[in-house]
Design a protein around this motif. Sequence first.
Motif, PDB file in Angstrom:
ATOM      1  N   VAL A 184       0.821  -1.205   0.000  1.00  0.00           N
ATOM      2  CA  VAL A 184       0.000   0.000   0.000  1.00  0.00           C
ATOM      3  C   VAL A 184       0.861   1.262   0.000  1.00  0.00           C
ATOM      4  N   GLY A 185       2.103   1.140   0.463  1.00  0.00           N
ATOM      5  CA  GLY A 185       3.015   2.280   0.450  1.00  0.00           C
ATOM      6  C   GLY A 185       3.378   2.763  -0.944  1.00  0.00           C
ATOM      7  N   ARG A 186       3.032   1.966  -1.974  1.00  0.00           N
ATOM      8  CA  ARG A 186       3.295   2.376  -3.354  1.00  0.00           C
ATOM      9  C   ARG A 186       2.322   3.458  -3.832  1.00  0.00           C
ATOM     10  N   ILE A 187       1.241   3.650  -3.093  1.00  0.00           N
ATOM     11  CA  ILE A 187       0.254   4.649  -3.508  1.00  0.00           C
ATOM     12  C   ILE A 187       0.800   6.041  -3.260  1.00  0.00           C
ATOM     13  N   TRP A 188       0.631   6.894  -4.258  1.00  0.00           N
ATOM     14  CA  TRP A 188       1.056   8.280  -4.183  1.00  0.00           C
ATOM     15  C   TRP A 188       0.512   8.941  -2.919  1.00  0.00           C
ATOM     16  N   GLY A 189       1.371   9.571  -2.153  1.00  0.00           N
ATOM     17  CA  GLY A 189       0.925  10.334  -0.991  1.00  0.00           C
ATOM     18  C   GLY A 189       0.891   9.548   0.297  1.00  0.00           C
ATOM     19  N   VAL A 190       1.101   8.230   0.240  1.00  0.00           N
ATOM     20  CA  VAL A 190       1.133   7.429   1.467  1.00  0.00           C
ATOM     21  C   VAL A 190       2.547   7.481   2.037  1.00  0.00           C
ATOM     22  N   GLY A 191       2.725   8.356   3.014  1.00  0.00           N
ATOM     23  CA  GLY A 191       4.020   8.488   3.669  1.00  0.00           C
ATOM     24  C   GLY A 191       4.107   7.615   4.902  1.00  0.00           C
ATOM     25  N   LYS A 192       5.143   7.865   5.683  1.00  0.00           N
ATOM     26  CA  LYS A 192       5.426   7.010   6.839  1.00  0.00           C
ATOM     27  C   LYS A 192       4.277   6.994   7.844  1.00  0.00           C
ATOM     28  N   LYS A 193       3.731   8.178   8.179  1.00  0.00           N
ATOM     29  CA  LYS A 193       2.681   8.245   9.193  1.00  0.00           C
ATOM     30  C   LYS A 193       1.393   7.593   8.711  1.00  0.00           C
ATOM     31  N   MET A 194       1.017   7.874   7.455  1.00  0.00           N
ATOM     32  CA  MET A 194      -0.206   7.260   6.933  1.00  0.00           C
ATOM     33  C   MET A 194      -0.038   5.756   6.798  1.00  0.00           C
ATOM     34  N   LEU A 195       1.170   5.326   6.431  1.00  0.00           N
ATOM     35  CA  LEU A 195       1.421   3.891   6.308  1.00  0.00           C
ATOM     36  C   LEU A 195       1.214   3.204   7.657  1.00  0.00           C
ATOM     37  N   GLU A 196       1.670   3.835   8.733  1.00  0.00           N
ATOM     38  CA  GLU A 196       1.476   3.272  10.077  1.00  0.00           C
ATOM     39  C   GLU A 196      -0.012   3.160  10.406  1.00  0.00           C
ATOM     40  N   ARG A 197      -0.776   4.195  10.039  1.00  0.00           N
ATOM     41  CA  ARG A 197      -2.213   4.173  10.321  1.00  0.00           C
ATOM     42  C   ARG A 197      -2.910   3.076   9.517  1.00  0.00           C
ATOM     43  N   LEU A 198      -2.500   2.894   8.278  1.00  0.00           N
ATOM     44  CA  LEU A 198      -3.103   1.853   7.447  1.00  0.00           C
ATOM     45  C   LEU A 198      -2.748   0.467   7.982  1.00  0.00           C
ATOM     46  N   GLU A 199      -1.502   0.296   8.407  1.00  0.00           N
ATOM     47  CA  GLU A 199      -1.094  -0.998   8.934  1.00  0.00           C
ATOM     48  C   GLU A 199      -1.821  -1.320  10.234  1.00  0.00           C
ATOM     49  N   ASN A 200      -2.148  -0.286  11.011  1.00  0.00           N
ATOM     50  CA  ASN A 200      -2.944  -0.499  12.226  1.00  0.00           C
ATOM     51  C   ASN A 200      -4.345  -0.992  11.900  1.00  0.00           C
ATOM     52  N   LEU A 201      -4.793  -0.694  10.650  1.00  0.00           N
ATOM     53  CA  LEU A 201      -6.096  -1.187  10.187  1.00  0.00           C
ATOM     54  C   LEU A 201      -5.951  -2.535   9.471  1.00  0.00           C
ATOM     55  N   ASN A 202      -4.744  -3.122   9.577  1.00  0.00           N
ATOM     56  CA  ASN A 202      -4.433  -4.393   8.920  1.00  0.00           C
ATOM     57  C   ASN A 202      -4.472  -4.276   7.398  1.00  0.00           C
ATOM     58  N   VAL A 203      -4.075  -3.097   6.915  1.00  0.00           N
ATOM     59  CA  VAL A 203      -3.983  -2.853   5.472  1.00  0.00           C
ATOM     60  C   VAL A 203      -2.506  -2.845   5.088  1.00  0.00           C
ATOM     61  N   HIS A 204      -2.106  -3.837   4.314  1.00  0.00           N
ATOM     62  CA  HIS A 204      -0.698  -3.968   3.919  1.00  0.00           C
ATOM     63  C   HIS A 204      -0.509  -3.899   2.400  1.00  0.00           C
ATOM     64  N   THR A 205      -1.510  -4.354   1.672  1.00  0.00           N
ATOM     65  CA  THR A 205      -1.439  -4.318   0.212  1.00  0.00           C
ATOM     66  C   THR A 205      -2.585  -3.464  -0.329  1.00  0.00           C
ATOM     67  N   ILE A 206      -2.491  -3.151  -1.612  1.00  0.00           N
ATOM     68  CA  ILE A 206      -3.571  -2.386  -2.238  1.00  0.00           C
ATOM     69  C   ILE A 206      -4.856  -3.210  -2.247  1.00  0.00           C
ATOM     70  N   SER A 207      -4.712  -4.515  -2.368  1.00  0.00           N
ATOM     71  CA  SER A 207      -5.889  -5.384  -2.281  1.00  0.00           C
ATOM     72  C   SER A 207      -6.578  -5.245  -0.923  1.00  0.00           C
ATOM     73  N   ASP A 208      -5.773  -5.175   0.151  1.00  0.00           N
ATOM     74  CA  ASP A 208      -6.342  -4.971   1.492  1.00  0.00           C
ATOM     75  C   ASP A 208      -7.101  -3.651   1.555  1.00  0.00           C
ATOM     76  N   LEU A 209      -6.537  -2.616   0.945  1.00  0.00           N
ATOM     77  CA  LEU A 209      -7.168  -1.297   0.974  1.00  0.00           C
ATOM     78  C   LEU A 209      -8.518  -1.319   0.269  1.00  0.00           C
ATOM     79  N   ARG A 210      -8.621  -2.078  -0.814  1.00  0.00           N
ATOM     80  CA  ARG A 210      -9.866  -2.118  -1.575  1.00  0.00           C
ATOM     81  C   ARG A 210     -11.013  -2.754  -0.792  1.00  0.00           C
ATOM     82  N   ARG A 211     -10.685  -3.486   0.253  1.00  0.00           N
ATOM     83  CA  ARG A 211     -11.731  -4.137   1.051  1.00  0.00           C
ATOM     84  C   ARG A 211     -12.446  -3.150   1.979  1.00  0.00           C
ATOM     85  N   ILE A 212     -11.869  -1.942   2.138  1.00  0.00           N
ATOM     86  CA  ILE A 212     -12.482  -0.936   3.006  1.00  0.00           C
ATOM     87  C   ILE A 212     -13.368  -0.034   2.154  1.00  0.00           C
ATOM     88  N   ASP A 213     -14.612   0.143   2.554  1.00  0.00           N
ATOM     89  CA  ASP A 213     -15.534   0.935   1.747  1.00  0.00           C
ATOM     90  C   ASP A 213     -15.190   2.423   1.824  1.00  0.00           C
TER      91      ASP A 213
END
Length: 389
Positions: A184-213
């Motif tokens: 998910v860190g490959r997405i434009w604008g996802v820096g270190k802090k946002m990456l930490e927040r996404l990982e706390n939501l158990n989002v690690h890949t872009i596929s994981d991100l797509r599961r969130i509405d």
Amino acid sequence: MSQQAKKRQIIHVDMDAFYASVEQRDDPSLQGRPVVVGGNPNSRGVVSTASYEARETGIHSAMPLVEAQRRCPQAVFLPVNIQKYRKVSQQIREIFLTYTPLVEPLSLDEAFLDVTASTRLFGSAEKIALTIKERIKDELNLCASVGVASNKFLAKLASDLEKPNGFVVIDSNGIQEFLDPLPVGRIWGVGKKMLERLENLNVHTISDLRRIDQASLSRFFGSWGNQLYLLARGIDNRPVESVHEAKSIGRETTFAFDISDRQELETILLELACDIGQNLRKEKLKSKTITLKIRYNDFRTLSRSHTLSQATHLEDIIYTKARQLLSEITLQRPLRLIGISVSNLMGQGEGHLSLFEEPHRNQEKLVQAIDSILEKYGDKSITRARLLQ
């Protein structure tokens, strides 16, 4: 995705280790060696660009030069030669413009190209991109990584995937298949802090991100959540913008050692003013507002501005006003940084003529002659006597 965005054919070209590669090209003795562009390793400066040989030791852009030398004592440290890199960047731009007028530079070493309307003349976007890559290598002896896709986000992502010397095409029918396994860190604008927040939501890949509405993403991340939702699906409708309105042009320098001597500071101001004047003329711009910036060695920063009655692109006027602004400041401590910026920009033909403009005619002719010499013989071919020290 809009029908228009589906039809776009976008290329992103990103030069590999640009500054360092130009230096290695121009000095064969540097080829294969770790090269760091940024200045003296004993200074407070940071790495502008590191060759791939230097990157293997852990050196990266924005790293303090002192740390870079610690990691790779055998590295060759070179100053930033911005005039040289600008000239090479312009040569690359001329190759781009052979294929499309829709070129959006992001910096000296990367740009987007919209070749949607060019495919009738030059073949597919993939063929155009490969031709551009080969021409940069053959004509300039430099290496570029290139991405081809249906929008800017995907094209930039593609060019980053296989650096150096990468060439990646994202098929418009396989976008999701391409995106889903990527971090998910490959997405434009996802820096270190946002990456930490996404990982706390158990989002690690872009596929994981797509599961969130979309509603949940908006709740978690505000307006940026909507952008994440779209990018995770490869949706980016931004056009390639070939013209950006410059708001200001500036140059500043951080000293290796603190400086309190006014004459030395004025000499540095002259160098900065010359660079800005040349840049204004190259961009066919003039400026009315000149701003001086200083930073003390305790990191306090001051700025002072002056607005001219008549816009200028002459370094002598820029320097005189910047020097005057400096003279009006009582320096409380030594300085670690000084800079000049010009704003309130307009085209060379804009604005009314002043009765007081006539005395500058000879200066105009002089700078035109100097610019011609610099263009033909290089940025070190002619300089002010005061700057020789």
